[in-house]
Design an enzyme around this catalytic site. Structure first.
Site, mmCIF file in Angstrom:
data_model
loop_
_atom_site.group_PDB
_atom_site.id
_atom_site.type_symbol
_atom_site.label_atom_id
_atom_site.label_comp_id
_atom_site.label_asym_id
_atom_site.label_seq_id
_atom_site.Cartn_x
_atom_site.Cartn_y
_atom_site.Cartn_z
ATOM 1 N N GLU A 82 0.840 -1.190 0.000
ATOM 2 C CA GLU A 82 0.000 0.000 0.000
ATOM 3 C C GLU A 82 0.878 1.245 0.000
ATOM 4 O O GLU A 82 2.099 1.171 0.177
ATOM 5 C CB GLU A 82 -0.950 -0.021 1.206
ATOM 6 C CG GLU A 82 -1.959 -1.166 1.150
ATOM 7 C CD GLU A 82 -2.925 -1.180 2.313
ATOM 8 O OE1 GLU A 82 -2.775 -0.322 3.219
ATOM 9 O OE2 GLU A 82 -3.818 -2.031 2.336
ATOM 10 N N HIS B 1 -9.123 9.572 3.881
ATOM 11 C CA HIS B 1 -8.787 8.494 2.957
ATOM 12 C C HIS B 1 -9.019 8.991 1.537
ATOM 13 O O HIS B 1 -10.048 9.612 1.246
ATOM 14 C CB HIS B 1 -9.647 7.256 3.215
ATOM 15 C CG HIS B 1 -9.095 6.016 2.592
ATOM 16 N ND1 HIS B 1 -9.155 5.778 1.241
ATOM 17 C CD2 HIS B 1 -8.454 4.951 3.143
ATOM 18 C CE1 HIS B 1 -8.584 4.618 0.979
ATOM 19 N NE2 HIS B 1 -8.155 4.092 2.116
ATOM 20 N N ARG C 62 -1.097 8.740 2.177
ATOM 21 C CA ARG C 62 -2.487 9.185 2.063
ATOM 22 C C ARG C 62 -2.648 10.699 2.060
ATOM 23 O O ARG C 62 -3.507 11.234 1.370
ATOM 24 C CB ARG C 62 -3.317 8.584 3.206
ATOM 25 C CG ARG C 62 -3.573 7.116 3.025
ATOM 26 C CD ARG C 62 -4.364 6.547 4.165
ATOM 27 N NE ARG C 62 -4.652 5.132 3.920
ATOM 28 C CZ ARG C 62 -5.217 4.333 4.811
ATOM 29 N NH1 ARG C 62 -5.535 4.796 6.014
ATOM 30 N NH2 ARG C 62 -5.455 3.070 4.516
ATOM 31 N N HIS D 261 -11.417 9.641 7.602
ATOM 32 C CA HIS D 261 -11.214 8.204 7.767
ATOM 33 C C HIS D 261 -10.667 7.816 9.138
ATOM 34 O O HIS D 261 -11.178 6.892 9.767
ATOM 35 C CB HIS D 261 -10.250 7.722 6.681
ATOM 36 C CG HIS D 261 -9.952 6.261 6.711
ATOM 37 N ND1 HIS D 261 -10.939 5.303 6.553
ATOM 38 C CD2 HIS D 261 -8.778 5.572 6.874
ATOM 39 C CE1 HIS D 261 -10.398 4.099 6.614
ATOM 40 N NE2 HIS D 261 -9.096 4.231 6.825
ATOM 41 N N ARG E 1 -0.947 8.980 9.359
ATOM 42 C CA ARG E 1 -0.838 7.543 9.600
ATOM 43 C C ARG E 1 -0.447 6.791 8.333
ATOM 44 O O ARG E 1 -1.047 6.989 7.276
ATOM 45 C CB ARG E 1 -2.170 6.993 10.127
ATOM 46 C CG ARG E 1 -2.146 5.488 10.319
ATOM 47 C CD ARG E 1 -3.416 4.993 10.968
ATOM 48 N NE ARG E 1 -4.575 5.086 10.117
ATOM 49 C CZ ARG E 1 -4.914 4.191 9.184
ATOM 50 N NH1 ARG E 1 -4.129 3.161 8.945
ATOM 51 N NH2 ARG E 1 -6.020 4.343 8.484
#
Length: 548
Positions: free
Chosen positions: A132, A248, A294, A355, A390
């Site tokens: 990811e 997100h 992100r 998110h 994060r």
């Protein structure tokens, strides 16, 4: 820094302990996600544990997690690389010690999940690993393709229900933390069957999850109303990093439908982001393109939407193997088919959504808060793992690791404290309060969420934050003193309290860092390599905060 948030009383409701039922347990865990239930499972069987959940125990942010858990499970991967990726994503605000602890414990904690009955996806007999954004290596353990949270929670909930020492109260609202003489003593709860009750405990674990419902666009379920953040604040607990809400990048965007998360693993497997003209725009913003962290992807999407004056962008998987995509993402395939979209051929409309709440109760590496007797774990906490942004799939990991660490520390506390003797104190006495005209809670909730999306969304500025502060202050003045007698009213009070803290912290941080993007201060400022902490000075007083 002084924050002009009215705090008219210590508790949301008045109560007389002499008139309420009392329950006693060794440990009360507020919240039934991965952090709360892992904490409950880690407490020795000799101690009684009560888990209180706002909804059904299966309804939590943990259950909705799609991507997976990050951990170094590949012999060719390195713990040092996972640490470096986490620190890089956090933009200078991570606690390096906490990052080291969590990343090093990750493999063993993931294997514990397997021992508890979690069935992760495999390839040729080995755990399958995905990649990811922000990760330098494929290290994401996943289950059922894109339904990792559901599978993990199935296993953990089953284990918790099988433990004779663990009780679970579902559909039970925790209204407030009970405090006396500088210590957390338990919780005030309410449900339709019992009404109000006092639960006294030797240790309280707060694991209430996030705050996504403060925003119009969110991946979070309806229960994510920042209850834990607000009740901790009312109890005088220190909160930290409240300006950092992670958005997100890819939420399914179809007018009139509920918002659904589309996992970052889609981009990890090679999906492109295109604008309304078909242009693949991420390489224009970041050399890592769709695999950027992100914060970078969400901000790029917002910029491209503004540039094209289009309400969304699109995920494109049409260049990838169709059979592989359907097998890897069966849940997303089913979801999109319900909207007559074929993920292997069609462009999937997406936009960012709130998110993950990075800020929360300040805790140390054992999950201890600033209030004696109170521990916190998971999204409600600020452990220092995430910094200003994060890293993908580090959230389930944090809940798992800190749930276990909290349980170990609570067990040590129970052993050290000896036999429990409690004389129930008169914490609060019911008093007559003015009843105000009926309030349209649904309208207020929609108004707050719209305001937060406009003014506290992906990009902020001083003018917008000042406007948000004025409006939320106005709502606080007539909502916070109001006596509500149901969860909907208490949720609004919690949302307003938390929103005001978030706005104040965002206004204070005059720079752009991670998920906190200021249009009027677009650069990161080295002087802001510090945290903003907030703590109420007491009921009927203006709360105060400090930066450090």
């Amino acid at each position: 820094m002084t924050i002009p948030l009215p705090l008219p009383r210590r508790y949301l409701v008045d109560f007389d302990p002499r008139e309420l039922p009392h329950h006693f347990t060794d440990v009360v865990v507020v919240g039934g996600g991965i952090a709360g239930l892992r904490a409950a499972l880690g407490v020795p069987a000799s101690a009684r544990v009560l888990v209180v959940t706002k909804d059904e125990v299966r309804e939590s942010n943990s259950s909705y997690a799609q991507g997976g858990i990050a951990g170094v499970m590949d012999p060719e991967d390195r713990v040092e690389d996972h640490i470096a990726d986490t620190l890089s994503a956090g933009k200078g605000l991570c606690d390096a010690h906490v990052v080291d602890v969590v990343v090093r414990e990750a493999p063993d904690r993931i294997r514990e999940l397997m021992d508890l009955g979690t069935h992760f996806d495999t390839v040729d007999g080995h755990v399958a690993l995905g990649r990811e954004g922000g990760h330098s290596h494929a290290r994401i353990v996943h289950a059922l393709g894109d339904e990792t949270g559901r599978e993990i929670m199935r296993a953990i909930i089953g284990q918790a229900r099988a433990r004779k020492s663990v009780r679970i109260w579902q559909n039970c609202t925790t209204v407030d933390l009970l405090t006396l003489d500088g210590r957390c003593r338990g919780v005030l709860v309410w449900d339709k069957r019992r009404g109000f009750a006092l639960v006294w405990a030797r240790a309280v674990v707060l694991a209430t999850g996030g705050a996504g419902q403060l925003f119009r666009e969110t991946t979070n379920p309806s229960i994510a109303t920042a209850d834990g953040h607000a009740m901790a604040y009312r109890a005088g607990v220190e909160l930290r990093d409240m300006e950092f809400m992670q958005f997100h990048p890819t939420v399914l965007y179809l007018a009139g439908s509920a918002r659904h998360l589309l996992t970052e693993a889609l981009r990890g497997e090679g999906a492109y982001l295109r604008d309304c003209h078909g242009h693949r725009f991420m390489p224009d913003y970041d050399p890592r393109a769709e695999l950027a962290p992100r914060d970078a992807v969400s901000q790029a999407i917002a910029a491209q939407m503004a540039k094209t004056r289009h309400p969304n962008v699109y995920l494109d998987l049409s260049h990838l193997d169709a059979d592989f995509i359907r097998g890897r993402f069966p849940g997303i395939d089913r979801l999109c088919r319900g909207f007559d979209l074929d993920i292997t051929r069609d462009l999937i409309p997406v936009c960012p959504g709130a998110h993950y709440m990075i800020g929360g109760v300040t805790v140390d590496d054992r999950g201890r808060s600033s209030l004696d007797g109170l521990w916190a774990a998971g999204e409600v906490s600020s452990s220092g793992l995430h910094g200003a942004n994060r890293l993908a799939s580090n959230s389930l990991l944090e809940g798992l690791v800190f749930g276990a660490r909290v349980a170990e520390d609570v067990a040590a506390h129970l052993d050290a404290s000896g036999p429990w003797q409690l004389e129930v104190p008169p914490i609060a006495i019911a008093t007559a309060r003015e009843r105000r005209p009926a309030i349209d809670l649904d309208d207020l909730r929609k108004s707050l969420r719209a305001l937060m999306w406009r003014r506290m969304g992906i990009t902020r500025d001083a003018e917008g934050l000042a406007d948000a502060a004025r409006q939320v202050d106005r709502w606080c003045r007539y909502i916070l003193p109001h006596d509500f007698d149901d969860p909907a009213g208490w949720a609004i009070q919690n949302m307003l309290t938390t929103a005001r803290l978030m706005i104040a912290a965002a206004a204070e941080r005059t720079e752009s860092r991670g998920v906190h993007s200021r249009a009027d201060y677009p650069a990161a400022d080295p002087a802001w390599l510090r945290h903003i902490t907030l703590r109420a000075s007491g009921a009927s007083e203006a709360p105060t905060g400090r930066s450090r």
